[in-house]
Design an enzyme around this catalytic site. Structure first.
Site, PDB file in Angstrom:
ATOM      1  CB  CYS A 178      39.255  30.688  85.002  1.00 36.75           C
ATOM      2  SG  CYS A 178      37.586  30.165  85.489  1.00 36.75           S
ATOM      3  CG  HIS A 227      41.895  27.608  85.873  1.00 37.13           C
ATOM      4  ND1 HIS A 227      41.381  28.111  87.052  1.00 37.13           N
ATOM      5  CD2 HIS A 227      40.830  27.211  85.125  1.00 37.13           C
ATOM      6  CE1 HIS A 227      40.066  28.021  87.020  1.00 37.13           C
ATOM      7  NE2 HIS A 227      39.707  27.475  85.868  1.00 37.13           N
ATOM      8  CG  ASN A 250      37.016  26.373  88.559  1.00 35.91           C
ATOM      9  OD1 ASN A 250      37.562  27.444  88.817  1.00 35.91           O
ATOM     10  ND2 ASN A 250      36.704  26.008  87.317  1.00 35.91           N
TER      11      ASN A 250
END
Length: 323
Positions: free
Chosen positions: A114, A254, A284
């Site tokens: 990520c 993030h 996500n």
């Protein structure tokens, strides 16, 4: 002559298929109320049929060309950050190169989970500053849905598919320099987050066939890391750059979980209005989340923004940009 890096275009893309919390609740023991309370996520998008990671990345690459006015043959380098590539080889970036006809570019993938976009942006910045490369694409693209275990409610409800990216160009004008400072770190840990692990052979047999494991994360450990270690890195970078958190126009984190972003905002004593977020709509999207959030506010950016991402590795990185 000193060469600097300017960011001249950004883009983002999500597949059409929308998946709601209620739909996921028909597949596993969960519900909309729990998902929203714990993650802030309402919907996410899934790539279906033939729309793989390279296709999402190609959509962003086309946007970058259109916005910048460049031809595909003007591109020198394409970096794709992903942990959900079309294949182990060839690199997804090579497929993007072919799709857009960037015949003069070389291309490769990066895997930093990520944190991919911050790692990719920092890497591309070095290529540009070398003076050898004028136009570089950094694209983060993920089809997380294809790596999910849909019986694992601790992971599957979080993730969606998407892509985002930026075009970096060389400039000799220091006033146009957009990338001010960076800090990249890793804390080696193979257990907190992992995906796609391939086991070595136990015996030589005709029945052997490669298999990979589904995505796994220890949610509690990730939350603890993201809300303690990561803000410390952010503060360190800002102190080194001589910038107070309150001077930032945006903090682009993030897009792991809305609750994590809220915690980081509280840690830095900043309002949530300074934190662009898309996790409610897109879930996500792994390395693509920061790139997509940046694309949503890039045209409005008139000051400083801190980009921060964290993920498997454990990898975490922050980049300070100024426009």
């Amino acid at each position: 002559m000193t060469v600097y890096t300017k960011i001249t275009a950004t883009g983002q893309y999500v597949p059409e298929r929308v998946v709601t919390n209620d739909e996921l609740a028909t597949l596993m023991d969960t519900n909309d109320e729990w998902i929203q309370a714990h993650t802030g996520i309402v919907t996410r998008h899934y790539a279906m049929d033939q729309e793989n990671t390279s296709m999402l990345a190609t959509q962003v690459a086309q946007q970058l060309l259109t916005k910048s006015g460049l031809r595909a043959t003007d591109i020198d380098l394409i970096i794709v950050t992903t942990i959900t590539p079309d294949a182990l080889t060839p690199a997804t970036a090579c497929l993007v190169q072919a799709n857009i006809g960037a015949d003069n570019a070389f291309a490769f993938d990066m895997s930093a989970a990520c944190a991919g976009f911050t790692f990719g942006l920092a890497t591309a910045d070095k290529f540009v500053r070398s003076g050898q490369y004028q136009n570089v694409m950094v694209i983060s693209a993920e089809v997380n849905s294809k790596m999910m275990d849909f019986q694992d409610r601790t992971a599957a409800v979080f993730f969606g598919d998407g892509a985002g990216g930026a075009l970096l160009q060389a400039t000799t004008d220091p006033a146009e320099n957009n990338i001010i400072a960076e800090k990249l770190q890793t804390k080696g840990d193979a257990q907190v987050i992992h995906s796609g692990r391939v086991q070595p052979l136990k015996t030589v047999a005709a029945t052997n066939y490669p298999q990979t494991d589904a995505f796994y994360q220890s949610g509690r450990d990730v939350f603890q890391f993201a809300t303690t270690v990561v803000p410390e890195q952010m503060r360190t970078l800002l102190q080194t750059a001589g910038i107070a958190p309150a001077e930032l126009q945006y903090v682009i984190c993030h897009q792991a979980n809305l609750r994590i972003i809220e915690k980081i905002a509280a840690n830095l004593d900043l309002p949530m209005t300074a934190f662009p977020h898309n996790v409610e709509r897109f879930g996500n999207t792994s390395s693509a989340g920061v790139a997509m959030a940046l694309a949503s506010v890039f045209d409005d950016l008139t000051g400083s923004a801190l980009l921060t991402a964290f993920g498997g590795g454990l990898a975490y990185g922050s980049i300070l940009i100024k426009k």
